[in-house]
Design a protein around this motif. Sequence first.
Motif, PDB file in Angstrom:
ATOM      1  N   GLU A   1     -23.012  13.535   9.024  1.00 48.95           N
ATOM      2  CA  GLU A   1     -23.701  14.828   8.893  1.00 48.95           C
ATOM      3  C   GLU A   1     -24.812  14.963   9.932  1.00 48.95           C
ATOM      4  O   GLU A   1     -24.957  16.016  10.559  1.00 48.95           O
ATOM      5  CB  GLU A   1     -24.258  15.009   7.488  1.00 48.95           C
ATOM      6  N   HIS A   2     -25.579  13.908  10.106  1.00 53.59           N
ATOM      7  CA  HIS A   2     -26.659  13.944  11.100  1.00 53.59           C
ATOM      8  C   HIS A   2     -26.095  14.174  12.498  1.00 53.59           C
ATOM      9  O   HIS A   2     -26.620  14.983  13.273  1.00 53.59           O
ATOM     10  CB  HIS A   2     -27.461  12.642  11.034  1.00 53.59           C
ATOM     11  N   ALA A   3     -25.028  13.472  12.831  1.00 56.56           N
ATOM     12  CA  ALA A   3     -24.405  13.624  14.147  1.00 56.56           C
ATOM     13  C   ALA A   3     -23.864  15.042  14.331  1.00 56.56           C
ATOM     14  O   ALA A   3     -24.058  15.660  15.384  1.00 56.56           O
ATOM     15  CB  ALA A   3     -23.289  12.601  14.325  1.00 56.56           C
ATOM     16  N   LEU A   4     -23.214  15.580  13.291  1.00 57.59           N
ATOM     17  CA  LEU A   4     -22.637  16.921  13.413  1.00 57.59           C
ATOM     18  C   LEU A   4     -23.713  17.995  13.494  1.00 57.59           C
ATOM     19  O   LEU A   4     -23.531  19.001  14.190  1.00 57.59           O
ATOM     20  CB  LEU A   4     -21.672  17.194  12.254  1.00 57.59           C
TER      21      LEU A   4
ATOM     22  N   PRO B   1     -22.260   1.377   1.044  1.00 60.47           N
ATOM     23  CA  PRO B   1     -21.239   2.349   0.616  1.00 60.47           C
ATOM     24  C   PRO B   1     -21.784   3.777   0.698  1.00 60.47           C
ATOM     25  O   PRO B   1     -22.878   4.066   0.233  1.00 60.47           O
ATOM     26  CB  PRO B   1     -20.963   1.955  -0.836  1.00 60.47           C
ATOM     27  N   GLY B   2     -21.023   4.647   1.338  1.00 62.92           N
ATOM     28  CA  GLY B   2     -21.400   6.046   1.457  1.00 62.92           C
ATOM     29  C   GLY B   2     -22.328   6.371   2.614  1.00 62.92           C
ATOM     30  O   GLY B   2     -22.615   7.539   2.873  1.00 62.92           O
ATOM     31  N   ALA B   3     -22.804   5.361   3.339  1.00 62.16           N
ATOM     32  CA  ALA B   3     -23.730   5.601   4.454  1.00 62.16           C
ATOM     33  C   ALA B   3     -23.091   6.451   5.545  1.00 62.16           C
ATOM     34  O   ALA B   3     -23.780   7.214   6.230  1.00 62.16           O
ATOM     35  CB  ALA B   3     -24.214   4.275   5.041  1.00 62.16           C
ATOM     36  N   GLU B   4     -21.775   6.351   5.670  1.00 61.19           N
ATOM     37  CA  GLU B   4     -21.089   7.114   6.722  1.00 61.19           C
ATOM     38  C   GLU B   4     -21.266   8.623   6.543  1.00 61.19           C
ATOM     39  O   GLU B   4     -21.313   9.368   7.518  1.00 61.19           O
ATOM     40  CB  GLU B   4     -19.598   6.747   6.772  1.00 61.19           C
TER      41      GLU B   4
ATOM     42  N   SER C   1     -13.393  14.049   7.046  1.00 64.09           N
ATOM     43  CA  SER C   1     -12.982  12.784   6.424  1.00 64.09           C
ATOM     44  C   SER C   1     -12.518  11.773   7.470  1.00 64.09           C
ATOM     45  O   SER C   1     -12.725  10.571   7.323  1.00 64.09           O
ATOM     46  CB  SER C   1     -11.881  13.028   5.385  1.00 64.09           C
ATOM     47  N   GLU C   2     -11.912  12.250   8.544  1.00 65.36           N
ATOM     48  CA  GLU C   2     -11.505  11.356   9.640  1.00 65.36           C
ATOM     49  C   GLU C   2     -12.736  10.755  10.314  1.00 65.36           C
ATOM     50  O   GLU C   2     -12.743   9.578  10.672  1.00 65.36           O
ATOM     51  CB  GLU C   2     -10.669  12.129  10.658  1.00 65.36           C
ATOM     52  N   LEU C   3     -13.777  11.562  10.475  1.00 69.63           N
ATOM     53  CA  LEU C   3     -15.016  11.058  11.070  1.00 69.63           C
ATOM     54  C   LEU C   3     -15.696  10.055  10.159  1.00 69.63           C
ATOM     55  O   LEU C   3     -16.289   9.078  10.627  1.00 69.63           O
ATOM     56  CB  LEU C   3     -15.950  12.216  11.410  1.00 69.63           C
TER      57      LEU C   3
END
Length: 119
Positions: free
Chosen positions: A76-79, A68-71, A44-46
């Motif tokens: 997820e892709h980055a992780l 909205p919600g794109a983060e 959630s911090e990310l």
Amino acid sequence: MVDPRDELTDVRMPEVGTDGHVALLITEHLAGHPDGHDAGCPVSELHRLVRRLAGEHRAYWRRSTRDPGAETGLVEHALERLTALRLVRRTGDIVHPLPALARFGVAAPTFPPETRTRS
């Protein structure tokens, strides 16, 4: 090991474009995370970080990153990339930086004390 032809991996770091930039910025954040390796970082911090960064980098990132919600997808892709590169490990909704991630940390340069030799 040097791989000038990109034949030894299917995951690259860094990578150009919005997704690559997001991964690098998350990596930098995790490398400098105040809680260190033990406590980890909540996903959630990310999400909050990437929402803020989407505004800061609006001129460079694709437009959909501000939706909205794109983060969620960006994080997820980055992780997924960072996990594949063995830079982080996930335990539920907590991301634990692994030691190799420290090489992506940004800090002020340090110089060894000056030593003078007498002739």
